[in-house]
Design a protein around this motif. Structure first.
Motif, short mmCIF file in Angstrom:
data_model
loop_
_atom_site.label_atom_id
_atom_site.label_comp_id
_atom_site.label_asym_id
_atom_site.label_seq_id
_atom_site.Cartn_x
_atom_site.Cartn_y
_atom_site.Cartn_z
N LYS A 299 0.83 -1.21 0.00
CA LYS A 299 0.00 0.00 0.00
C LYS A 299 0.86 1.26 0.00
O LYS A 299 0.45 2.30 -0.54
N LYS A 300 2.04 1.17 0.61
CA LYS A 300 2.94 2.32 0.67
C LYS A 300 3.84 2.44 -0.56
O LYS A 300 4.69 3.33 -0.64
N GLY A 301 3.64 1.53 -1.53
CA GLY A 301 4.44 1.58 -2.75
C GLY A 301 5.80 0.93 -2.61
O GLY A 301 6.65 1.08 -3.50
N ILE A 302 6.03 0.19 -1.53
CA ILE A 302 7.33 -0.45 -1.29
C ILE A 302 7.32 -1.84 -1.90
O ILE A 302 6.40 -2.63 -1.69
N VAL A 303 8.36 -2.16 -2.66
CA VAL A 303 8.55 -3.51 -3.20
C VAL A 303 9.48 -4.26 -2.25
O VAL A 303 10.64 -3.90 -2.08
N THR A 304 8.97 -5.31 -1.62
CA THR A 304 9.77 -6.09 -0.68
C THR A 304 10.61 -7.11 -1.43
O THR A 304 10.36 -7.40 -2.60
N LYS A 305 11.58 -7.69 -0.73
CA LYS A 305 12.41 -8.74 -1.35
C LYS A 305 11.55 -9.96 -1.68
O LYS A 305 11.81 -10.66 -2.67
N GLU A 306 10.50 -10.20 -0.88
CA GLU A 306 9.59 -11.31 -1.16
C GLU A 306 8.82 -11.05 -2.45
O GLU A 306 8.65 -11.97 -3.27
N MET A 307 8.38 -9.84 -2.65
CA MET A 307 7.67 -9.50 -3.90
C MET A 307 8.58 -9.68 -5.10
O MET A 307 8.16 -10.19 -6.15
N GLU A 308 9.84 -9.28 -4.97
CA GLU A 308 10.79 -9.42 -6.08
C GLU A 308 10.97 -10.89 -6.46
O GLU A 308 10.97 -11.25 -7.64
N LYS A 309 11.12 -11.75 -5.45
CA LYS A 309 11.30 -13.18 -5.73
C LYS A 309 10.07 -13.79 -6.36
O LYS A 309 10.16 -14.58 -7.32
N VAL A 310 8.90 -13.44 -5.84
CA VAL A 310 7.66 -13.98 -6.38
C VAL A 310 7.43 -13.51 -7.81
O VAL A 310 7.06 -14.31 -8.68
N ALA A 311 7.65 -12.24 -8.08
CA ALA A 311 7.44 -11.72 -9.43
C ALA A 311 8.30 -12.45 -10.46
O ALA A 311 7.85 -12.75 -11.57
N LYS A 312 9.52 -12.74 -10.06
CA LYS A 312 10.43 -13.48 -10.96
C LYS A 312 9.90 -14.88 -11.23
O LYS A 312 9.90 -15.34 -12.37
N LYS A 313 9.42 -15.56 -10.18
CA LYS A 313 8.88 -16.91 -10.36
C LYS A 313 7.64 -16.91 -11.25
O LYS A 313 7.44 -17.82 -12.05
N GLU A 314 6.82 -15.88 -11.09
CA GLU A 314 5.54 -15.84 -11.79
C GLU A 314 5.65 -15.19 -13.17
O GLU A 314 4.65 -15.11 -13.89
N LYS A 315 6.85 -14.71 -13.52
CA LYS A 315 7.04 -14.02 -14.80
C LYS A 315 6.07 -12.82 -14.91
O LYS A 315 5.43 -12.59 -15.93
N MET A 316 6.01 -12.06 -13.82
CA MET A 316 5.09 -10.93 -13.71
C MET A 316 5.86 -9.67 -13.37
O MET A 316 6.88 -9.73 -12.67
N GLU A 317 5.41 -8.55 -13.87
CA GLU A 317 6.01 -7.28 -13.50
C GLU A 317 5.81 -7.05 -12.01
O GLU A 317 4.70 -7.23 -11.49
N VAL A 318 6.85 -6.66 -11.32
CA VAL A 318 6.78 -6.56 -9.87
C VAL A 318 5.77 -5.49 -9.43
O VAL A 318 5.11 -5.62 -8.38
N GLU A 319 5.60 -4.43 -10.22
CA GLU A 319 4.63 -3.41 -9.86
C GLU A 319 3.20 -3.93 -9.95
O GLU A 319 2.33 -3.54 -9.16
N GLU A 320 2.95 -4.80 -10.91
CA GLU A 320 1.63 -5.43 -11.01
C GLU A 320 1.36 -6.29 -9.79
O GLU A 320 0.28 -6.26 -9.20
N LEU A 321 2.37 -7.05 -9.39
CA LEU A 321 2.24 -7.89 -8.20
C LEU A 321 2.00 -7.04 -6.95
O LEU A 321 1.11 -7.33 -6.14
N ARG A 322 2.80 -5.99 -6.81
CA ARG A 322 2.65 -5.12 -5.64
C ARG A 322 1.23 -4.57 -5.55
O ARG A 322 0.62 -4.51 -4.47
#
Length: 437
Positions: free
Chosen positions: A11-34
């Protein structure tokens, strides 16, 4: 900028290290995931104290994940046997493991599980309360139930099943609307019994804000349990199930206000023709929160084969929006699963999840199927085994019945369609009766 939970960060616009790892696994843009995490449509169960975690996400647009239930019981109390299952489940790449231990001092098993597991870990704290306090269910206080949740949070549990939706109103609806199998959820039946024995409101509903304090503190994801899930196809989509789901939708919004991530648990036993409507109903009433289903088991007459009845329902559920499948083993309704039961349950659930992903158009889901087809066309047996969900079984079946000609199998031999089409397409003769190659 500081944050308390994955949802708070999102909600605060912060991309966590967990989001970065998940986005890579899912082949998804990290901002979309956030953005999806911020909306509550995706959950990343990641307790701050689970140091060995390799994070996964559950929810909209992502691969369907599977959960494996394990844990000791009074009749089968061997921690070592359960830890062997844990390691096998990890090796088979299950994304989640739930510790359903229901006997004695379960802390040792839970801590060892969290320490060794890269998979997310879930628990049902009410199972642990009787053994933790060495008290009969009726004598446990509301605060003591909450304290067990806190203990699980300290131990690093990523998500907890809490049956907060079986409140006084839901209980009254249940009493007025008779079922064949009453309440089959183990945790749900324990909570209903506590309420009836004490004449009090469900403590997790009454003190929900205190529960949220604990979840926010450790970043525990709330898996809001379906106490009134149907235990037979006749009880599916009835008043009790729908009433509880409405309560869970309200509790979801309250959790999101506190930046606590939520999953909703769902049926249960259910006829095939009701599954799609139930997926739509959950997503609508619970505001798009990730949906976690047990099965659904699509017929009640297959004890010993409920990994199959569950996989049928799971594939249909996933194709219509379910995000997380709880595996079911051949031992369902019969006994504690052994290692082989667990393996069969995992494979069946993975098949169902992947079939659902293909149907709902998850990015890249069909790629492995297309590659398998290319290798089949080439009669590349080694290549096929590399892509198989269960390569060990596939290799064993072939080794047990080897054909005269290695480019076929003992089902078709030289009548193999792949073999003969390859020859014809290359302008070669087909020799079914002759001995020459």
């Amino acid at each position: 900028m500081e944050f308390t939970t994955q949802m708070d960060a999102a909600k605060k616009g912060i991309v966590t290290k967990e989001m970065e790892k998940v986005a890579k696994k899912e082949k998804m843009e990290v901002e979309e995931l956030r953005s999806l995490v911020a909306e509550g449509k995706v959950a990343i169960p990641a307790n701050k104290n689970h140091k060995s975690l390799d994070p996964e996400a559950i929810g909209e647009g992502l691969r369907t994940k599977i959960n494996v239930n394990l844990g000791i019981s009074k009749d089968c109390p061997s921690i070592d046997a359960e830890l062997e299952k844990v390691q096998t489940a990890i090796d088979m790449k299950a994304e989640a493991i739930m510790d359903l231990s229901s006997f004695g001092k379960t802390e040792e098993f839970r801590k060892r599980l969290v320490d060794m597991s890269p998979a997310m870990i879930g628990t049902v704290p009410i199972y642990d309360a009787v053994g933790f306090y060495d008290k009969e269910l009726k004598d446990i206080t509301a605060q003591e139930f909450l304290d067990v949740v806190e203990k699980h949070g300290k131990d690093g549990v990523d998500f907890v099943t809490i049956h907060a939706g079986i409140n006084g109103e839901t209980a009254e609806v249940f009493k007025r609307n008779k079922r064949i199998t009453n309440i089959v959820s183990r945790g749900g039946s324990l909570m209903y019994a506590w309420m009836e024995l004490n004449g009090k409101e469900n403590p997790f509903f009454e003190h929900y804000d205190k529960l949220l304090d604990i979840c926010e503190k450790y970043d525990i994801t709330l898996s809001l349990g379906d106490a009134c899930r149907p235990g037979c196809i006749s009880d599916a989509t009835d008043a009790s199930q729908v009433k509880e789901l409405m309560v869970l939708g309200e509790l979801t919004l309250r959790a999101w206000e506190r930046n606590v991530q939520v999953m909703i648990e769902g049926p249960g036993h259910m006829a095939i023709n009701e599954i799609e409507a139930n997926m739509v109903l959950e997503k609508k009433l619970c505001h798009g929160a990730p949906f976690y289903v047990l099965g659904p088991i699509v017929t009640d007459i297959a004890p010993g084969y409920d990994h199959i009845t569950s996989a049928i329902g799971g594939a249909i559920a996933a194709s219509h929006g379910a995000d997380f499948l709880c595996y079911v083993t051949p031992a369902e309704h019969l006994r504690l699963p052994n290692l082989e039961d667990m393996k069969e349950g995992i494979i069946a659930s993975k098949i169902a999840a992947h079939a659902g992903d293909i149907a709902k158009g998850v990015k890249g889901a069909k790629n492995v199927d297309n590659e398998m087809s290319r290798r089949r066309q080439k009669l590349d047996w080694k290549g096929m085994f590399e892509l198989a969900i269960d390569p060990e079984k596939a290799q064993r079946y072939r080794a047990e019945s080897m054909p005269e000609h290695e480019d076929s199998c003992t089902m078709c031999g030289k009548m193999c369609s792949m073999r003969n089409m390859n020859k014809v397409m290359e302008g070669k003769d087909i020799n079914i009766l002759r001995e020459d190659e």
